[in-house]
Scaffold this motif. Structure first.
Motif, short mmCIF file in Angstrom:
data_model
loop_
_atom_site.label_atom_id
_atom_site.label_comp_id
_atom_site.label_asym_id
_atom_site.label_seq_id
_atom_site.Cartn_x
_atom_site.Cartn_y
_atom_site.Cartn_z
N LEU A 1 0.83 -1.21 0.00
CA LEU A 1 0.00 0.00 0.00
C LEU A 1 0.87 1.26 0.00
O LEU A 1 0.66 2.18 -0.80
CB LEU A 1 -0.91 -0.02 1.23
CG LEU A 1 -2.01 1.03 1.27
CD1 LEU A 1 -3.11 0.68 0.27
CD2 LEU A 1 -2.60 1.14 2.67
N VAL A 2 1.88 1.25 0.88
CA VAL A 2 2.79 2.40 0.97
C VAL A 2 3.52 2.58 -0.36
O VAL A 2 3.67 3.70 -0.86
CB VAL A 2 3.79 2.23 2.13
CG1 VAL A 2 4.88 3.30 2.07
CG2 VAL A 2 3.07 2.28 3.46
N THR A 3 3.94 1.45 -0.96
CA THR A 3 4.68 1.53 -2.22
C THR A 3 3.82 2.14 -3.32
O THR A 3 4.26 3.03 -4.05
CB THR A 3 5.14 0.12 -2.65
OG1 THR A 3 5.84 -0.46 -1.55
CG2 THR A 3 6.04 0.17 -3.86
N VAL B 1 4.61 10.40 -5.07
CA VAL B 1 5.97 10.95 -4.98
C VAL B 1 6.77 10.62 -6.23
O VAL B 1 6.81 11.40 -7.17
CB VAL B 1 6.69 10.48 -3.71
CG1 VAL B 1 7.96 11.29 -3.50
CG2 VAL B 1 5.79 10.65 -2.49
N SER B 2 7.40 9.46 -6.25
CA SER B 2 8.18 9.10 -7.43
C SER B 2 8.47 7.60 -7.40
O SER B 2 8.29 6.94 -6.38
CB SER B 2 9.51 9.86 -7.45
OG SER B 2 10.31 9.41 -6.39
N ALA B 3 8.94 7.09 -8.53
CA ALA B 3 9.25 5.67 -8.62
C ALA B 3 10.40 5.33 -7.68
O ALA B 3 10.39 4.29 -7.01
CB ALA B 3 9.61 5.32 -10.06
N GLY B 4 11.39 6.22 -7.61
CA GLY B 4 12.54 6.00 -6.74
C GLY B 4 12.12 5.89 -5.28
O GLY B 4 12.56 5.00 -4.55
N PHE B 5 11.20 6.76 -4.88
CA PHE B 5 10.72 6.73 -3.52
C PHE B 5 9.95 5.43 -3.25
O PHE B 5 10.08 4.83 -2.18
CB PHE B 5 9.83 7.94 -3.24
CG PHE B 5 9.13 7.86 -1.92
CD1 PHE B 5 9.83 8.05 -0.74
CD2 PHE B 5 7.77 7.57 -1.86
CE1 PHE B 5 9.19 7.96 0.47
CE2 PHE B 5 7.12 7.48 -0.65
CZ PHE B 5 7.83 7.68 0.53
N ALA B 6 9.16 5.00 -4.24
CA ALA B 6 8.39 3.76 -4.08
C ALA B 6 9.33 2.59 -3.83
O ALA B 6 9.10 1.75 -2.95
CB ALA B 6 7.53 3.52 -5.31
N LEU B 7 10.42 2.58 -4.60
CA LEU B 7 11.40 1.50 -4.45
C LEU B 7 12.04 1.55 -3.06
O LEU B 7 12.15 0.53 -2.37
CB LEU B 7 12.48 1.64 -5.53
CG LEU B 7 13.57 0.57 -5.51
CD1 LEU B 7 12.97 -0.80 -5.77
CD2 LEU B 7 14.65 0.89 -6.53
N PHE B 8 12.39 2.78 -2.63
CA PHE B 8 12.97 2.95 -1.31
C PHE B 8 12.02 2.42 -0.23
O PHE B 8 12.43 1.70 0.68
CB PHE B 8 13.29 4.43 -1.05
CG PHE B 8 13.66 4.72 0.37
CD1 PHE B 8 14.97 4.57 0.80
CD2 PHE B 8 12.69 5.12 1.29
CE1 PHE B 8 15.32 4.82 2.11
CE2 PHE B 8 13.03 5.37 2.61
CZ PHE B 8 14.36 5.21 3.03
N SER B 9 10.73 2.77 -0.35
CA SER B 9 9.75 2.34 0.65
C SER B 9 9.69 0.82 0.72
O SER B 9 9.70 0.22 1.80
CB SER B 9 8.36 2.86 0.32
OG SER B 9 8.40 4.23 0.10
N LEU B 10 9.64 0.21 -0.47
CA LEU B 10 9.50 -1.25 -0.51
C LEU B 10 10.71 -1.92 0.15
O LEU B 10 10.56 -2.81 1.01
CB LEU B 10 9.37 -1.69 -1.97
CG LEU B 10 8.91 -3.13 -2.17
CD1 LEU B 10 7.52 -3.33 -1.60
CD2 LEU B 10 8.94 -3.50 -3.64
N LEU B 11 11.91 -1.46 -0.25
CA LEU B 11 13.12 -2.05 0.32
C LEU B 11 13.23 -1.76 1.82
O LEU B 11 13.54 -2.64 2.62
CB LEU B 11 14.37 -1.50 -0.40
CG LEU B 11 14.50 -1.89 -1.87
CD1 LEU B 11 15.77 -1.27 -2.47
CD2 LEU B 11 14.52 -3.41 -2.02
N GLY B 12 12.94 -0.51 2.19
CA GLY B 12 13.05 -0.10 3.58
C GLY B 12 12.13 -0.89 4.48
O GLY B 12 12.54 -1.40 5.53
N LEU B 13 10.87 -1.04 4.05
CA LEU B 13 9.92 -1.76 4.89
C LEU B 13 10.30 -3.24 4.99
O LEU B 13 10.12 -3.88 6.03
CB LEU B 13 8.50 -1.59 4.34
CG LEU B 13 7.92 -0.17 4.52
CD1 LEU B 13 6.58 -0.03 3.85
CD2 LEU B 13 7.82 0.18 6.00
N ASN B 14 10.84 -3.79 3.89
CA ASN B 14 11.31 -5.17 3.94
C ASN B 14 12.47 -5.35 4.91
O ASN B 14 12.56 -6.35 5.62
CB ASN B 14 11.73 -5.64 2.54
CG ASN B 14 10.56 -6.26 1.81
OD1 ASN B 14 10.02 -7.27 2.24
ND2 ASN B 14 10.11 -5.61 0.74
N LEU B 15 13.33 -4.32 4.93
CA LEU B 15 14.45 -4.37 5.85
C LEU B 15 13.97 -4.38 7.30
O LEU B 15 14.45 -5.15 8.14
CB LEU B 15 15.37 -3.16 5.59
CG LEU B 15 16.65 -3.10 6.43
CD1 LEU B 15 17.53 -4.30 6.14
CD2 LEU B 15 17.41 -1.80 6.16
#
Lengths: 298, 379
Positions: free
Chosen positions: A62-64, A71-85
């Motif tokens: 949902l956040v992604t 925001v942006s595709a880069g931010f979406a990627l960051f969110s996905l990776l960050g939340l997985n971490l």
């Protein structure tokens, strides 16, 4: 040679007065405090249950998607990776607890702060009363709020939320006042010349014009809430702050770092998402989706 | 009765405007009051009456108090002393709710800086006045749409102000005022921020709108050409007082004082003066029934042609002595209101003095090239 006292343990005259005020409140206002206690606890539990209800992957997705849209595709990627971490570090549950506290405290801060800001922007006398209080709230070391919060509400989530909302309210009040004050004079004249009543002027001209500044205030309040919620772990707020606190107590650098990292990830996500709400999205979702795919193909 | 009447109007700005205005209202000497309370008069002792249906231009340089004057007409600024009466209602006697009603129904304002609301489409901006007045949504959007079409923005209804050029934004500003269909339009340097070409277009649009439906327009401007072009009457302001008020021709030909003359120094007289103002009586006029008598006469010594009129003094043609009758349709004519500039070409083309006729065909006089040149030398 005189010796400095090793530690100051007794309060001075000002402190005595504050002590007395607090004890007067404690004896005369228990009904009020238990009412506030019940309301805040109910709200905090509700948000915690709400945020913990969906599985982790659904919330992350949902956040992604939200990030991709606003925001942006880069931010979406960051969110996905960050939340997985965060999930991988086993800190998902503390993060949800922290998020619930942030949401509760910010919501209450906005509910109280926005109307105060609107009033202060319109009435000079109210502003001259509110301003020194805001100065006090902002400059008082954050830890000081923890003591009375504990005395009135014991330990746990409720005093954490109360201390947090006091700490995080000033920016939204200040920026609401600023936003409304700096609405261009010609727009006000336009509103008045077409026959706006004072409330029409507020809702149709002043607030829409002040929206970007107002949203900056909302963003600031949410960010301050997050920083204070971490500190409030010292009075049993729980969540990620607890993890950091355990790291400090056990001199466990690794644990402290993990907790801190999770806070940072949450902070970045909250900051970017709330900032993006101030302005309409520049690109449509389909266009963002194309950006997203380009991230992998390049 | 004039639609807007202003009498003895003062506006003081400064450190103690309240005390100063109390003293003024009590009848104290204005100069003393200004000095004593450290105030500056933005508007001093202005009396004007603005008639229904005219374009009334208040013209002056910046700081002359013209914008302050305009804002006292709809109560955005309240006067220090004096009265403003709009459609029989004295503004300072109205309660806030009554003043709002007056603003919603009687007068709409157009701003130099457009003053559109961000985050609203052109259509919603144009509907703003109606929205404030409580007109139901469907109805107000319909009226806003037709106002936008009237100003030539029918295709850009959903664009936001920031997506529109300056000229287009001001069209939205104008549509916002027109949507209310007010009898009075207040325009505060409405076209000053626009490029010269666009400004000209907007002036044409305003004149066009006036032809459709005559409203009272109070137009503030610092541009003399614009004032002359638009204004039925012009009030020239300097340092808060009105130097002179009248038609552009009156101001040009009969300036009240040296300062007015100074303002009009560089004005091209040929574009201000109209042919009826300088036309002279035709030297030789005959009634239609006498035309036949001329056929046999020898050529006239003077102008050589007779101007033939019917019983109601309408111009019906030319009769050269000893020649044959030329009907009016084949004669070069000038109508009243034509500027000298526009008259030059037809006058240059014609050998005899050109007849000047009123809108309904009455002969007002004639104009020769010599008279035209004389008038321009004198102005």
């Amino acid at each position: 040679m005189s010796t400095m006292p090793l530690a100051i343990t007794a309060a001075g005259p000002v402190g005595d007065a504050v002590d007395q005020l607090v004890s007067w409140l404690l004896t005369h206002g228990p009904a009020l405090f238990s009412l506030i206690q019940g309301l805040v606890q109910g709200l905090a539990s509700f948000f915690e249950a709400l945020l913990a209800a969906p599985p982790a992957w659904m919330l992350a997705l949902l956040v992604t998607v939200l990030g991709l849209w606003r925001v942006s595709a880069g931010f979406a990627l960051f969110s996905l990776l960050g939340l997985n971490l965060v999930l991988f570090m086993g800190l998902w549950e503390p993060m949800i607890a922290t998020l619930a506290l942030v949401v509760t405290a910010s919501l209450l801060a906005l509910l109280i702060g926005l109307p105060i800001g609107v009033l202060a922007a319109r009435q000079r006398t109210i502003w001259s009363l509110v301003r020194p209080v805001l100065d006090l709230m902002q400059t008082m070391p954050a830890f000081v709020y923890l003591i009375p919060a504990v005395m009135f509400f014991s330990t746990g989530q409720v005093p954490s939320v109360i201390a947090t909302l006091i700490f995080s309210m000033p920016p939204v009040v200040r920026l609401t006042v600023l936003g409304i004050r700096e609405v261009p004079a010609d727009r006000l004249e336009a509103g008045l010349s077409f026959g706006c009543s004072p409330s029409q002027l507020l809702w149709k001209v002043q607030l829409p014009s002040a929206l970007p500044t107002l949203m900056a205030g909302v963003n600031q309040t949410i960010m301050l809430s997050l920083s204070m919620v971490v500190i409030a772990s010292m009075i049993g707020g729980g969540g990620l702050g607890d993890v950091v606190l355990r790291g400090i107590q056990q001199l466990n650098v690794g644990l402290g770092f993990e907790g801190g990292l999770a806070v940072v990830i949450l902070a970045v996500i909250l900051d970017r998402l709330t900032q993006s709400l101030a302005t309409p999205p520049v690109k449509g979702l389909t266009e963002r989706w194309r950006d997203w795919r380009r991230l992998w193909s390049d | 009765m004039p639609q807007i009447e202003i009498s003895g109007l003062w506006k003081l700005f400064g450190r103690q405007p309240k005390l100063a205005s109390d003293a003024l209202k009590a009848g104290a000497d204005p100069e003393q009051v200004q000095e004593r309370y450290g105030c500056r008069a933005a508007v001093r002792e202005v009396d004007l009456s603005i008639e229904a249906g005219e374009i009334f231009v208040v013209m002056g340089l910046s700081g002359s108090g013209k914008s302050t004057l305009l804002r006292m007409l709809n109560g955005l600024i309240s006067p220090s002393a004096g009265k403003v009466i709009v459609e029989g209602q004295q503004l300072s006697a109205l309660r806030p709710a009554q003043l709002r009603q007056l603003r919603r129904n009687t007068m709409a304002m157009v701003f130099q800086s457009f003053a559109l609301l961000p985050g609203r489409s052109a259509l919603e901006n144009a509907a703003f006045g109606l929205e404030v007045g409580g007109v139901p949504r469907a109805q107000r959007l319909e009226r806003a749409r037709s106002a936008l079409e009237r100003v030539g923005l029918g295709g850009d209804l959903n664009k936001r102000p920031e997506e529109l050029s300056g000229g287009m934004q001001q069209r939205v500003g104008l549509a916002r005022a027109l949507a209310l269909n007010p009898p009075i339009l207040l325009m505060d340097e409405a076209f000053s921020a626009l490029d010269p070409l666009i400004r000209r277009e907007m002036q044409d649009l305003l004149l066009d709108l006036q032809r459709d439906q005559r409203r009272t327009v109070v137009f503030i401007s610092h541009d003399l050409d614009e004032a002359i072009r638009l204004g039925d009457r012009i009030a020239l302001m300097q340092d808060g007082s009105v130097l002179q008020c009248g038609s552009s021709r009156e101001l040009l030909c009969h300036p009240a004082n040296e300062r007015v003359r100074h303002f009009f120094r560089d004005v091209d007289a040929s574009s201000v003066l109209s042919v009826d103002a300088i036309a002279v009586t035709a030297p030789w006029m005959v009634q239609q029934r006498d035309v036949d008598k001329l056929r046999d006469q020898p050529p006239h010594a003077g102008t050589g042609v007779a101007y033939v009129l019917d019983e109601t003094q309408r111009f019906c043609g030319l009769m050269p002595a000893g020649g044959s009758f030329i009907p009016a349709e084949k004669v070069e004519q000038l109508t009243a209101g034509t500027s000298l500039k526009e008259a030059m070409e037809p006058i240059a083309r014609t050998a005899h003095p050109v007849p000047v006729v009123s809108a309904d065909g009455q002969l007002l006089g004639v104009l020769s090239s010599r008279q035209l040149l004389q008038a321009m030398v004198m102005a």
